[in-house]
Scaffold this motif. Structure first.
Motif, mmCIF file in Angstrom:
data_model
loop_
_atom_site.group_PDB
_atom_site.id
_atom_site.type_symbol
_atom_site.label_atom_id
_atom_site.label_comp_id
_atom_site.label_asym_id
_atom_site.label_seq_id
_atom_site.Cartn_x
_atom_site.Cartn_y
_atom_site.Cartn_z
ATOM 1 N N GLY A 150 0.804 -1.205 0.000
ATOM 2 C CA GLY A 150 0.000 0.000 0.000
ATOM 3 C C GLY A 150 0.840 1.259 0.000
ATOM 4 N N PRO A 151 0.249 2.397 -0.336
ATOM 5 C CA PRO A 151 0.994 3.657 -0.419
ATOM 6 C C PRO A 151 1.615 4.079 0.909
ATOM 7 C CG PRO A 151 -1.143 3.823 -1.501
ATOM 8 C CD PRO A 151 -1.144 2.534 -0.755
ATOM 9 N N ALA A 152 0.936 3.812 2.027
ATOM 10 C CA ALA A 152 1.494 4.228 3.318
ATOM 11 C C ALA A 152 2.812 3.519 3.594
ATOM 12 C CB ALA A 152 0.484 3.934 4.429
ATOM 13 N N LEU A 153 2.862 2.227 3.336
ATOM 14 C CA LEU A 153 4.102 1.485 3.548
ATOM 15 C C LEU A 153 5.193 1.959 2.601
ATOM 16 C CD1 LEU A 153 5.814 -0.757 4.734
ATOM 17 C CD2 LEU A 153 4.657 -2.374 3.221
ATOM 18 N N ILE A 154 4.826 2.238 1.356
ATOM 19 C CA ILE A 154 5.827 2.700 0.400
ATOM 20 C C ILE A 154 6.370 4.071 0.804
ATOM 21 C CG2 ILE A 154 6.165 3.383 -2.011
ATOM 22 C CD1 ILE A 154 4.174 1.253 -2.804
ATOM 23 N N ALA A 155 5.492 4.945 1.264
ATOM 24 C CA ALA A 155 5.950 6.260 1.713
ATOM 25 C C ALA A 155 6.855 6.136 2.930
ATOM 26 C CB ALA A 155 4.755 7.155 2.016
ATOM 27 N N GLU A 156 6.487 5.273 3.880
ATOM 28 C CA GLU A 156 7.312 5.077 5.066
ATOM 29 C C GLU A 156 8.646 4.453 4.691
ATOM 30 O OE1 GLU A 156 8.587 5.111 8.968
ATOM 31 O OE2 GLU A 156 6.945 6.174 7.970
ATOM 32 N N TRP A 157 8.613 3.556 3.691
ATOM 33 C CA TRP A 157 9.864 2.950 3.240
ATOM 34 C C TRP A 157 10.810 4.012 2.682
ATOM 35 C CZ3 TRP A 157 12.883 -1.229 3.044
ATOM 36 C CH2 TRP A 157 13.835 -1.321 2.024
ATOM 37 N N GLY A 158 10.269 4.923 1.862
ATOM 38 C CA GLY A 158 11.106 5.994 1.333
ATOM 39 C C GLY A 158 11.666 6.884 2.421
ATOM 40 N N ALA A 159 10.850 7.193 3.446
ATOM 41 C CA ALA A 159 11.335 8.029 4.553
ATOM 42 C C ALA A 159 12.441 7.319 5.325
ATOM 43 C CB ALA A 159 10.166 8.383 5.472
ATOM 44 N N ARG A 160 12.261 6.026 5.566
ATOM 45 C CA ARG A 160 13.299 5.290 6.297
ATOM 46 C C ARG A 160 14.577 5.170 5.477
ATOM 47 N NH1 ARG A 160 10.220 0.271 9.405
ATOM 48 N NH2 ARG A 160 8.602 1.513 10.440
ATOM 49 N N GLN A 161 14.439 5.035 4.183
ATOM 50 C CA GLN A 161 15.626 4.964 3.334
ATOM 51 C C GLN A 161 16.392 6.286 3.379
ATOM 52 O OE1 GLN A 161 16.813 2.160 2.494
ATOM 53 N NE2 GLN A 161 16.188 1.663 0.416
ATOM 54 N N ARG A 162 15.676 7.396 3.360
ATOM 55 C CA ARG A 162 16.349 8.697 3.412
ATOM 56 C C ARG A 162 17.028 8.903 4.763
ATOM 57 N NH1 ARG A 162 11.653 9.946 0.432
ATOM 58 N NH2 ARG A 162 10.508 10.506 2.326
ATOM 59 N N ALA A 222 18.163 6.507 6.650
ATOM 60 C CA ALA A 222 19.313 5.605 6.667
ATOM 61 C C ALA A 222 20.469 6.167 5.859
ATOM 62 C CB ALA A 222 18.905 4.227 6.119
ATOM 63 N N ALA A 223 20.156 6.875 4.773
ATOM 64 C CA ALA A 223 21.219 7.476 3.968
ATOM 65 C C ALA A 223 21.925 8.590 4.728
ATOM 66 C CB ALA A 223 20.641 8.013 2.662
ATOM 67 N N ARG A 224 21.173 9.343 5.540
ATOM 68 C CA ARG A 224 21.809 10.421 6.313
ATOM 69 C C ARG A 224 22.680 9.861 7.421
ATOM 70 N NH1 ARG A 224 16.579 12.783 5.814
ATOM 71 N NH2 ARG A 224 16.075 12.090 7.941
ATOM 72 N N THR A 225 22.295 8.733 7.987
ATOM 73 C CA THR A 225 23.061 8.158 9.092
ATOM 74 C C THR A 225 24.066 7.108 8.636
ATOM 75 O OG1 THR A 225 21.331 6.494 9.438
ATOM 76 C CG2 THR A 225 21.162 8.559 10.680
ATOM 77 N N ALA A 226 24.156 6.883 7.302
ATOM 78 C CA ALA A 226 25.081 5.890 6.730
ATOM 79 C C ALA A 226 24.795 4.486 7.244
ATOM 80 C CB ALA A 226 26.536 6.269 7.019
ATOM 81 N N ALA A 227 23.574 4.222 7.669
ATOM 82 C CA ALA A 227 23.180 2.884 8.120
ATOM 83 C C ALA A 227 22.149 2.344 7.134
ATOM 84 C CB ALA A 227 22.588 2.934 9.526
ATOM 85 N N PRO A 228 22.490 1.345 6.347
ATOM 86 C CA PRO A 228 21.554 0.858 5.323
ATOM 87 C C PRO A 228 20.290 0.265 5.930
ATOM 88 C CG PRO A 228 23.420 -0.656 5.585
ATOM 89 C CD PRO A 228 23.733 0.558 6.404
#
Length: 377
Positions: free
Chosen positions: A278-290, A292-298
């Protein structure tokens, strides 16, 4: 005076050019009438009537060839004697040696990356002998498992493993399910995979009937892929497409084959479930990926106990073939998904302007990996 000479010279050149062209046209017409133009009288392809004539079709000939085989020990003895007496080493033929009829069939590329090749038809009992000769001659050995892997790496479906609901698939699935269950039960109880804790209801065989009921059918072909793609894009309605192209079919029970491309890590395996988060999970996934990119933790997956983890009601399909593709350097799979659920998921993602990701979870894993679906014929 010079001007007049120049004009006369130009006129003479023009006359000569016209005369030369006329001569060429005359010769060309004479050549065409005396020799028919090849493109106008292109010969039709004709095959000789004796192309497939072989004693291999004659049962007595096949039986005599199979019964007159020379024992392996006699062949080795003749080879040993030939190495000593002949130069260069060779094993001469004798009148008593069997003359083996074979038929070679030319094969074109099947579209799965295996390329062109040949099929060799032999009499019964000679397969191992020719197999050894081909292997020692430099041929690479490959069976049904390797053929299935080639199809998987090429992003194509392999029969019968990727053709659900047909008789061959059902027979193969029953054998594979029995073998997988026997392997599971041979392990000690403490070493077995806890499918109940992983919330896996069908661990040994994918329940495709649960996607569409008893009237489940698979939409195949270029027209089916185009219809599903247009419906996912919102250009047409899937129910109208089915009514126009397959009037007797149920649009809610349709399945379609797709290639699974992993968006992060993870290697999908056979019988893995595909979820529409669903869109909510996809949006949350994108937020968590961003984050993780700022903290260098995949951040590459979602756990089973995560608040946004998909439920069993979000299942849209199952993997029929999966594994790691060395050519792509990532996991890949062939799956069959429910068209109605896929169309609903894709349109929901479009309305939220989210990337249309799906989620893959193996039957032995508690984590969900994101992936993308590409429809195939």
């Amino acid at each position: 005076m010079v001007l007049f000479l120049y004009v006369d010279f130009v006129c003479v050149l023009c006359v000569l050019c016209v005369f030369y062209k006329c001569i060429l046209w005359v010769f060309w017409i004479l050549f065409v009438y005396s020799h028919p133009f090849p493109f106008l009288t292109f010969p039709q392809r004709t095959w000789p009537s004796t192309l497939a004539v072989s004693s291999l079709w004659d049962r007595p000939s096949r039986s005599s060839v199979s019964s007159s085989r020379c024992p392996e020990k006699d062949i080795n003895a003749r080879r040993a004697a030939a190495r000593v007496s002949l130069s260069p080493p060779a094993t001469p033929y004798t009148p008593s040696d069997a003359r083996i009829p074979i038929i070679i069939v030319r094969l074109s590329d099947t579209g799965v990356g295996s390329g062109d090749g040949w099929s060799v038809i032999l009499p019964s009992g000679w397969g191992v002998d020719f197999w050894k000769l081909l292997v020692f001659g430099g041929a690479r050995v490959g069976g049904q498992r390797e053929s299935r892997s080639l199809a998987l790496f090429g992003g194509a479906a392999s029969f019968p493993h990727d053709y659900p609901l047909c008789a061959a698939f059902n027979a193969t699935a029953e054998l594979d399910a029995a073998a997988a269950e026997a392997t599971h039960l041979r392990r000690p109880p403490a070493k077995r995979v806890a499918f109940a804790k992983l919330r896996v209801a069908a661990a040994f065989r994918a329940p495709f009937d649960s996607l569409g009921g008893s009237a489940t059918w698979v939409a195949r072909g270029r027209a089916a892929v185009a219809a599903v793609s247009d419906s996912c894009a919102g250009e047409t309605e899937w129910a109208n497409e089915v009514k126009a192209k397959w009037p007797a079919a149920n649009p809610d029970a349709a399945l379609v084959t797709a290639r699974v491309e992993m968006a992060a890590r993870g290697v999908p395996a056979e019988r893995a479930a595909i979820y529409a988060g669903g869109p909510a999970l996809i949006a949350e996934w994108g937020a968590r990926q961003r984050r993780a990119a700022r903290t260098a933790a995949p951040f590459e997956h979602i756990g089973l106990d995560d608040a946004l983890a998909p439920s069993e009601d979000d299942v849209i399909g199952y993997v029929t073939s999966g594994g790691y593709a060395p050519t792509a350097g990532a996991g890949t799979a062939i799956a069959t998904v429910a068209v109605a659920r896929l169309v609903s998921h894709m349109r929901a993602c479009q309305s939220e302007k989210a990337e249309p990701l799906v989620w893959v979870r193996n039957v032995t894993s508690p984590v969900f990996y994101p992936a993308r679906l590409v429809l195939i014929e």
